[in-house]
Design an enzyme around this catalytic site. Sequence first.
Site, mmCIF file in Angstrom:
data_model
loop_
_atom_site.group_PDB
_atom_site.id
_atom_site.type_symbol
_atom_site.label_atom_id
_atom_site.label_comp_id
_atom_site.label_asym_id
_atom_site.label_seq_id
_atom_site.Cartn_x
_atom_site.Cartn_y
_atom_site.Cartn_z
ATOM 1 N N GLU A 126 -17.846 -20.720 23.149
ATOM 2 C CA GLU A 126 -17.602 -20.853 24.540
ATOM 3 C C GLU A 126 -16.676 -21.928 24.949
ATOM 4 O OE1 GLU A 126 -21.834 -21.259 26.158
ATOM 5 O OE2 GLU A 126 -22.343 -19.334 25.516
ATOM 6 N N GLY A 128 -17.218 -24.450 26.592
ATOM 7 C CA GLY A 128 -17.913 -25.824 26.102
ATOM 8 C C GLY A 128 -18.349 -26.080 24.924
ATOM 9 N N SER A 131 -18.589 -25.862 17.565
ATOM 10 C CA SER A 131 -19.183 -26.416 16.357
ATOM 11 C C SER A 131 -20.989 -26.137 16.689
ATOM 12 C CB SER A 131 -18.886 -27.784 16.199
ATOM 13 O OG SER A 131 -17.352 -27.861 15.789
ATOM 14 N N GLU A 239 -18.944 -15.645 5.646
ATOM 15 C CA GLU A 239 -17.545 -16.038 6.485
ATOM 16 C C GLU A 239 -16.519 -17.078 6.247
ATOM 17 O OE1 GLU A 239 -20.813 -14.310 10.097
ATOM 18 O OE2 GLU A 239 -19.449 -16.010 10.698
ATOM 19 N N ARG A 240 -17.545 -17.995 5.585
ATOM 20 C CA ARG A 240 -16.620 -19.019 5.271
ATOM 21 C C ARG A 240 -15.855 -18.940 3.840
ATOM 22 N NH1 ARG A 240 -21.284 -22.964 7.825
ATOM 23 N NH2 ARG A 240 -20.109 -22.933 9.834
ATOM 24 N N GLN A 276 13.184 -32.782 -11.331
ATOM 25 C CA GLN A 276 11.991 -33.169 -11.874
ATOM 26 C C GLN A 276 10.909 -33.119 -10.715
ATOM 27 O OE1 GLN A 276 10.803 -36.995 -13.142
ATOM 28 N NE2 GLN A 276 10.174 -35.943 -15.061
ATOM 29 N N GLN A 333 8.701 -27.804 2.411
ATOM 30 C CA GLN A 333 9.545 -29.022 2.110
ATOM 31 C C GLN A 333 10.561 -28.446 1.124
ATOM 32 O OE1 GLN A 333 10.010 -31.582 4.005
ATOM 33 N NE2 GLN A 333 11.236 -32.881 2.835
HETATM 34 C C1 LIG Z 1 -7.418 -18.745 16.422
HETATM 35 C C2 LIG Z 1 -9.073 -19.103 16.808
HETATM 36 C C3 LIG Z 1 -9.748 -17.999 16.468
HETATM 37 C C4 LIG Z 1 -11.215 -17.832 16.679
HETATM 38 N N1 LIG Z 1 -11.962 -16.617 16.522
HETATM 39 C C5 LIG Z 1 -13.384 -16.885 17.014
HETATM 40 C C6 LIG Z 1 -14.166 -15.812 16.728
HETATM 41 O O1 LIG Z 1 -13.438 -14.631 16.732
HETATM 42 N N2 LIG Z 1 -15.283 -15.775 17.448
HETATM 43 C C7 LIG Z 1 -15.913 -16.937 17.825
HETATM 44 O O2 LIG Z 1 -17.025 -17.138 18.313
HETATM 45 N N3 LIG Z 1 -15.061 -18.016 17.756
HETATM 46 C C8 LIG Z 1 -13.931 -18.195 17.214
HETATM 47 N N4 LIG Z 1 -13.093 -19.329 17.221
HETATM 48 C C9 LIG Z 1 -13.635 -20.748 17.449
HETATM 49 C C10 LIG Z 1 -14.094 -21.454 16.382
HETATM 50 O O3 LIG Z 1 -14.861 -21.047 15.696
HETATM 51 C C11 LIG Z 1 -14.037 -22.682 17.095
HETATM 52 O O4 LIG Z 1 -13.092 -23.371 17.503
HETATM 53 C C12 LIG Z 1 -14.443 -23.888 16.077
HETATM 54 O O5 LIG Z 1 -15.816 -23.751 15.458
HETATM 55 C C13 LIG Z 1 -14.604 -25.470 16.732
HETATM 56 O O6 LIG Z 1 -15.139 -25.509 17.613
HETATM 57 P P1 LIG Z 1 -14.524 -26.173 19.088
HETATM 58 O O7 LIG Z 1 -13.148 -25.498 19.195
HETATM 59 O O8 LIG Z 1 -15.374 -25.981 20.144
HETATM 60 O O9 LIG Z 1 -14.283 -27.703 18.394
HETATM 61 P P2 LIG Z 1 -15.352 -28.723 18.620
HETATM 62 O O10 LIG Z 1 -16.772 -28.432 18.500
HETATM 63 O O11 LIG Z 1 -15.248 -29.518 19.999
HETATM 64 O O12 LIG Z 1 -14.993 -29.988 17.829
HETATM 65 C C14 LIG Z 1 -13.915 -30.917 18.186
HETATM 66 C C15 LIG Z 1 -13.818 -31.751 16.975
HETATM 67 O O13 LIG Z 1 -15.080 -32.814 16.884
HETATM 68 C C16 LIG Z 1 -15.383 -32.421 15.511
HETATM 69 N N5 LIG Z 1 -16.951 -32.415 15.385
HETATM 70 C C17 LIG Z 1 -17.601 -31.395 15.896
HETATM 71 N N6 LIG Z 1 -18.936 -31.655 15.473
HETATM 72 C C18 LIG Z 1 -18.952 -32.724 14.551
HETATM 73 C C19 LIG Z 1 -19.973 -33.253 13.797
HETATM 74 N N7 LIG Z 1 -21.191 -33.073 13.800
HETATM 75 N N8 LIG Z 1 -19.598 -34.425 12.950
HETATM 76 C C20 LIG Z 1 -18.206 -34.879 12.989
HETATM 77 N N9 LIG Z 1 -17.089 -34.027 13.792
HETATM 78 C C21 LIG Z 1 -17.625 -33.154 14.476
HETATM 79 C C22 LIG Z 1 -14.957 -31.325 14.957
HETATM 80 O O14 LIG Z 1 -14.622 -31.132 13.523
HETATM 81 C C23 LIG Z 1 -13.346 -31.301 15.527
HETATM 82 O O15 LIG Z 1 -12.538 -31.942 15.021
HETATM 83 C C24 LIG Z 1 -11.631 -19.283 16.763
HETATM 84 C C25 LIG Z 1 -10.782 -20.487 17.106
HETATM 85 C C26 LIG Z 1 -9.567 -20.230 16.829
HETATM 86 C C27 LIG Z 1 -8.707 -21.489 17.103
#
Ligand SMILES: Cc1cc2nc3c(=O)[nH]c(=O)nc-3n(C[C@H](O)[C@H](O)[C@H](O)COP(=O)(O)OP(=O)(O)OC[C@H]3O[C@@H](n4cnc5c(N)ncnc54)[C@H](O)[C@@H]3O)c2cc1C
Length: 374
Positions: A126, A128, A131, A239-240, A276, A333
Amino acid sequence: MRSVFREDHEMFRDQARRFVEREIEPHLEQWEKDGIVPKELWLKAGQAGLLCCCVPEEYGGPGGDYGHSAVMIEELARVNATAVGFTTHSEIVANYIVAYGTEEQKQQWLPGMVSGEIIGVLGLSEPGIGSDLRSMSTTIKRDGDHYVINGQKTFITNGGNADLVVTGGKLDSKDKHLSLVCVETSRAGFAKGKLLEKIGLKGQDTSELFFDDVRVPVDHRLGEENKGASYLFHQLAWERLIIAIRAAQCIESMLEETIQYVKDRKVFGKTVFDFQNTKFKLAEGKAQASMLRAFVDDCLKKVMAGELSPEEAAMAKLVGAEMQGKLLDEFLQLHGGYGFMSEYRVSRAWVDARVARIYGGTSEIMKEIISRKL
Ligand SMILES: Cc1cc2nc3c(=O)[nH]c(=O)nc-3n(C[C@H](O)[C@H](O)[C@H](O)COP(=O)(O)OP(=O)(O)OC[C@H]3O[C@@H](n4cnc5c(N)ncnc54)[C@H](O)[C@@H]3O)c2cc1C
């Protein structure tokens, strides 16, 4: 032949490779301009038996296993067809329905997903939250024999073409537990946002999804109420691993292309390969790619045996995605200015690879998962 694969996997690879070379590779540039892959491609892939590898035959599927899935993921990654969202549809969304769906749900959606008529997406993130999925604000409120869904999802892979969304939310906004429901995109109150403009994966129709009092029958719930988080947790290891498989393949393909390029390109009266520095960079790349491949194949064996742990999957994703970013930068590069030109595959692979460190759980989240078991 890699020991993780059987002969039937390699036969499937021949079929997948022919399809990718004929139906996908020549069109990637156009799809990047369009920002979307045409629905006809999905139908062709369905006809060729290349979608939803793990769906059992009784639902129209090929009845394969994760080995077939890995072959398909690798063949797409080999030509950097990252725009083509088959993997999310086939190897993630379909797997949720196979694992948690009722018999009626499987009969209702799986045959259409196998044929490419129904394109599936996983809509969890979403605006908001990404992660921290447990903090989702989408609500799925019970109203008689229906659920009423309200919320917004973003960054959703295949969102533009989507026909069926597996989405998550809370039965009560104060709740901590998640529930999953399947929503047809034809339902009243459902809307797709515009295709999101991105720095890479330009042919991928990533988009926002909106739910405004969308009503679905209660029998559209996937699995039990409030069990969504544990379902997600279960599926996430695979998935990972998908992202790690893609990274390993992309690195190997781009290494091959780079070797070819530097052997052809002449500078100061010799080939770029003769320096090299070039040989050492490529040797490092080869060594690292081989280590990654060994670990990823081991994880693949484990997932096929139902034994892959979340920590192992997180390690594969963390190291694979980070290595992909670092090595593709070095391969680019070695191409000099041509590496910066979109015409050269290494440039697109480099920019597309950036998201591997973000989606499916960021590298930081992978470190969190690994560190919990230290
Ligand atoms: C091209 C693309 C395709 C995607 N496809 C899908 C999809 O099909 N379905 C779906 O549901 N989602 C999808 N996503 C969403 C994706 O899974 C999320 O963008 C991702 O999980 C990160 O969440 P966020 O963008 O909200 O970042 P945030 O959670 O806001 O994170 C921001 C930063 O904070 C850091 N952070 C967060 N928590 C912690 C912690 N506990 N400790 C340290 N650092 C932390 C993160 O590592 C990051 O660097 C997609 C995203 C992209 C860009």
